[in-house]
Design a protein around this motif. Sequence first.
Motif, PDB file in Angstrom:
ATOM      1  N   THR A  25      43.128  23.482  92.582  1.00  0.00           N
ATOM      2  CA  THR A  25      41.620  23.889  93.218  1.00  0.00           C
ATOM      3  C   THR A  25      40.907  24.335  92.175  1.00  0.00           C
ATOM      4  O   THR A  25      41.280  25.066  91.344  1.00  0.00           O
ATOM      5  CB  THR A  25      41.915  24.722  94.396  1.00  0.00           C
ATOM      6  OG1 THR A  25      40.731  25.265  94.807  1.00  0.00           O
ATOM      7  CG2 THR A  25      42.919  25.977  94.004  1.00  0.00           C
ATOM      8  N   GLY A  26      39.799  24.262  92.297  1.00  0.00           N
ATOM      9  CA  GLY A  26      38.846  24.822  91.249  1.00  0.00           C
ATOM     10  C   GLY A  26      38.857  26.345  91.259  1.00  0.00           C
ATOM     11  O   GLY A  26      38.579  26.856  89.961  1.00  0.00           O
ATOM     12  N   MET A  27      39.194  26.931  92.128  1.00  0.00           N
ATOM     13  CA  MET A  27      39.136  28.630  92.367  1.00  0.00           C
ATOM     14  C   MET A  27      40.176  29.143  91.413  1.00  0.00           C
ATOM     15  O   MET A  27      40.165  30.309  91.215  1.00  0.00           O
ATOM     16  CB  MET A  27      39.347  29.059  93.659  1.00  0.00           C
ATOM     17  CG  MET A  27      40.580  28.776  94.273  1.00  0.00           C
ATOM     18  SD  MET A  27      40.598  29.646  95.910  1.00  0.00           S
ATOM     19  CE  MET A  27      42.113  29.229  96.507  1.00  0.00           C
ATOM     20  N   TRP A  28      41.090  28.217  90.866  1.00  0.00           N
ATOM     21  CA  TRP A  28      42.365  28.905  90.085  1.00  0.00           C
ATOM     22  C   TRP A  28      41.573  29.206  88.629  1.00  0.00           C
ATOM     23  O   TRP A  28      42.445  29.823  87.913  1.00  0.00           O
ATOM     24  CB  TRP A  28      43.350  28.042  90.028  1.00  0.00           C
ATOM     25  CG  TRP A  28      44.174  27.990  91.253  1.00  0.00           C
ATOM     26  CD1 TRP A  28      43.935  28.771  92.416  1.00  0.00           C
ATOM     27  CD2 TRP A  28      45.265  27.073  91.769  1.00  0.00           C
ATOM     28  NE1 TRP A  28      44.910  28.715  93.418  1.00  0.00           N
ATOM     29  CE2 TRP A  28      45.690  27.322  92.995  1.00  0.00           C
ATOM     30  CE3 TRP A  28      45.580  26.040  90.933  1.00  0.00           C
ATOM     31  CZ2 TRP A  28      46.680  26.948  93.583  1.00  0.00           C
ATOM     32  CZ3 TRP A  28      46.877  25.472  91.755  1.00  0.00           C
ATOM     33  CH2 TRP A  28      47.134  25.827  93.094  1.00  0.00           C
ATOM     34  N   MET A  29      40.504  28.636  88.215  1.00  0.00           N
ATOM     35  CA  MET A  29      39.764  28.861  86.901  1.00  0.00           C
ATOM     36  C   MET A  29      38.773  29.763  87.054  1.00  0.00           C
ATOM     37  O   MET A  29      37.868  29.932  88.068  1.00  0.00           O
ATOM     38  CB  MET A  29      39.486  27.589  86.292  1.00  0.00           C
ATOM     39  CG  MET A  29      39.565  27.754  85.001  1.00  0.00           C
ATOM     40  SD  MET A  29      40.798  28.126  83.865  1.00  0.00           S
ATOM     41  CE  MET A  29      41.596  26.661  83.764  1.00  0.00           C
ATOM     42  N   ASN A  30      38.834  30.805  85.997  1.00  0.00           N
ATOM     43  CA  ASN A  30      37.907  32.016  86.055  1.00  0.00           C
ATOM     44  C   ASN A  30      36.619  31.639  85.520  1.00  0.00           C
ATOM     45  O   ASN A  30      36.578  31.590  84.213  1.00  0.00           O
ATOM     46  CB  ASN A  30      38.418  33.197  85.636  1.00  0.00           C
ATOM     47  CG  ASN A  30      37.571  34.442  85.451  1.00  0.00           C
ATOM     48  OD1 ASN A  30      36.637  34.483  86.282  1.00  0.00           O
ATOM     49  ND2 ASN A  30      38.010  35.709  84.822  1.00  0.00           N
ATOM     50  N   GLY A  31      35.508  31.411  86.265  1.00  0.00           N
ATOM     51  CA  GLY A  31      34.453  31.114  85.689  1.00  0.00           C
ATOM     52  C   GLY A  31      33.752  32.116  84.896  1.00  0.00           C
ATOM     53  O   GLY A  31      32.714  31.900  84.195  1.00  0.00           O
ATOM     54  N   HIS A  32      34.053  33.269  85.067  1.00  0.00           N
ATOM     55  CA  HIS A  32      33.608  34.345  84.128  1.00  0.00           C
ATOM     56  C   HIS A  32      33.778  34.250  82.769  1.00  0.00           C
ATOM     57  O   HIS A  32      32.915  34.856  81.949  1.00  0.00           O
ATOM     58  CB  HIS A  32      34.047  35.771  84.560  1.00  0.00           C
ATOM     59  CG  HIS A  32      33.549  36.188  85.952  1.00  0.00           C
ATOM     60  ND1 HIS A  32      32.387  36.858  86.189  1.00  0.00           N
ATOM     61  CD2 HIS A  32      34.064  36.300  87.230  1.00  0.00           C
ATOM     62  CE1 HIS A  32      32.191  37.159  87.539  1.00  0.00           C
ATOM     63  NE2 HIS A  32      33.303  36.813  88.076  1.00  0.00           N
ATOM     64  N   ALA A  33      34.598  33.514  82.350  1.00  0.00           N
ATOM     65  CA  ALA A  33      35.225  33.298  81.051  1.00  0.00           C
ATOM     66  C   ALA A  33      33.727  32.728  80.230  1.00  0.00           C
ATOM     67  O   ALA A  33      33.718  33.161  79.075  1.00  0.00           O
ATOM     68  CB  ALA A  33      36.317  32.301  80.777  1.00  0.00           C
ATOM     69  N   PHE A  34      33.221  31.837  80.706  1.00  0.00           N
ATOM     70  CA  PHE A  34      31.954  31.044  80.062  1.00  0.00           C
ATOM     71  C   PHE A  34      30.622  31.869  80.467  1.00  0.00           C
ATOM     72  O   PHE A  34      29.594  31.810  79.875  1.00  0.00           O
ATOM     73  CB  PHE A  34      31.880  29.640  80.148  1.00  0.00           C
ATOM     74  CG  PHE A  34      33.132  29.051  79.351  1.00  0.00           C
ATOM     75  CD1 PHE A  34      32.766  28.685  78.232  1.00  0.00           C
ATOM     76  CD2 PHE A  34      34.070  28.791  80.055  1.00  0.00           C
ATOM     77  CE1 PHE A  34      33.565  28.072  77.211  1.00  0.00           C
ATOM     78  CE2 PHE A  34      35.249  28.358  79.250  1.00  0.00           C
ATOM     79  CZ  PHE A  34      34.740  27.701  77.662  1.00  0.00           C
ATOM     80  N   ALA A  35      30.693  32.298  81.950  1.00  0.00           N
ATOM     81  CA  ALA A  35      29.339  32.719  82.285  1.00  0.00           C
ATOM     82  C   ALA A  35      28.923  34.407  81.615  1.00  0.00           C
ATOM     83  O   ALA A  35      27.849  34.534  81.680  1.00  0.00           O
ATOM     84  CB  ALA A  35      29.422  32.777  83.743  1.00  0.00           C
ATOM     85  N   ASP A  36      30.086  35.154  81.746  1.00  0.00           N
ATOM     86  CA  ASP A  36      29.687  36.497  81.570  1.00  0.00           C
ATOM     87  C   ASP A  36      29.033  36.949  80.267  1.00  0.00           C
ATOM     88  O   ASP A  36      28.131  37.743  80.379  1.00  0.00           O
ATOM     89  CB  ASP A  36      30.840  37.490  81.518  1.00  0.00           C
ATOM     90  CG  ASP A  36      31.351  37.305  83.203  1.00  0.00           C
ATOM     91  OD1 ASP A  36      30.985  37.077  83.853  1.00  0.00           O
ATOM     92  OD2 ASP A  36      32.428  38.409  83.167  1.00  0.00           O
ATOM     93  N   HIS A  37      29.525  36.288  79.277  1.00  0.00           N
ATOM     94  CA  HIS A  37      28.868  36.627  77.840  1.00  0.00           C
ATOM     95  C   HIS A  37      28.280  35.468  76.844  1.00  0.00           C
ATOM     96  O   HIS A  37      27.669  35.724  75.969  1.00  0.00           O
ATOM     97  CB  HIS A  37      30.059  37.221  76.769  1.00  0.00           C
ATOM     98  CG  HIS A  37      30.830  38.519  77.778  1.00  0.00           C
ATOM     99  ND1 HIS A  37      30.012  39.622  77.910  1.00  0.00           N
ATOM    100  CD2 HIS A  37      31.874  38.697  78.194  1.00  0.00           C
ATOM    101  CE1 HIS A  37      31.178  40.343  78.504  1.00  0.00           C
ATOM    102  NE2 HIS A  37      32.015  39.926  78.729  1.00  0.00           N
TER     103      HIS A  37
END
Length: 461
Positions: free
Chosen positions: A116-128
Amino acid sequence: MLRSIFPALVLIFHCTISTAQTVKTTRGYIKGIEEQGIFVFKGIPYASAARFKAPTPRPAWKDTLSCTAFGPIAPQWNGKVVGEEDCLRLNLYTPGLKGKKPVVVWVHGGGMTGGTGMWMNGHAFADHDSIVTITINYRLGALGFLYLKDIPGYETAPNNAVLDLVASLQWIRENVAAFGGDPNKVTVMGESAGAKLSSVLLVTPAAKGKYRQLVLESGGVNCIRDTTTAIAIRQRLMDTLKITDPRQFLTLSVSDIIAAQAKVLKGASGTNYFGPMADDRIVYGDAYNWLKKHPVKNVRVLLGSNKAEALVFMNLDKRLYDEDRQALRDWFGKNGDLVQVPPDTAGKVQTLSRIMYQLHTYRLANVLGAQKANVWLYSFEQPPATHGQELAYIWRSRQALENPALQVTIHRDWVNFIKGKNPWTKYDSRKLGMIYGEPTHEDKIPGYEDPNYPAMGFLLD
């Protein structure tokens, strides 16, 4: 005990103080949350999907739709049947709603039968990194790839998961500007089955113009099936279900289909069974020859594989440590008879890694490179360099802290590529690529080829 509870308490507290954010989409308003200093919208429905039918645009809604929690995952087997059919959802992480930021779309792996897509943390590329990050669900296994072309009205069934991906890209093209993203700077990125499914976009005319770049980690167009193989897999499923007419699939429950599918897959070797099918309408094959006749224009591709891909699978299926012909047939179908493994363990790891992933990665790189396309090749060789290990480095997982310098390097290279920069020397007749390891350096990557091995990685008759 306190250490394991504390992060959960922090998350609960953080969500409690988060503020809502509302955005207008083409189907209606949606409400997200502020999380870790950015805006996050979870479980956005990007399309509707009737059983074994192509996805269709989601009907508009009148009230503001709450998108503050992940939506249902695609039906799959996890010791029992889990998930729901209404699973075509995406999760969007954005640093801000203004501007035109590059967009990366994550397509998860899982053998095309799980994940499922939710298992990957989108913050890794979005936050910084100032990148709008989107993770998607798509239909899996029989619900996404079952051959039903012989039933009127269900001709798209073998490629519905491909059409799900295309539908998500269409939603992104229509809506991502409202979230601060640039619809003309979309990178589709996947690993393993996610890379395989993403690679099929190269030979899917309906996807043209909906993405700008591809990142293919350990996967390529070898996932495409021929009709004979797709029908043979369906027959195995029918035999398990004890049905004789494929039209009976239309009335079976999802639980019955997925439970029977789990029996057919029989563990790790079954990760090769389901995949898109070359119907020469939605998906074209043989993909390499099709690409030679239809050069890829205005698309940038970053692709590569890991040095010891097979090690994780050998540990899941111990038969691969022996010269077990039945195991090779289970993994590769009739192609298993072409796989000659040496007696030593190191030789087995090398040979199986080549056949599973490297051969197909190099073939695609060579076809695209010969067209003077914008292609970048890598080889991940940080020990143990097995399948999926690079993900921790790319997505800034704590698992990669044993080599923090490499984590910084590889994440930076992926960010640069997503932003349209050249991460290292392009792959062409010089066969230069990036080797990630100790030390990380550019060098010639000669690749591997077996001219006797078919373009399609799994064949049945």
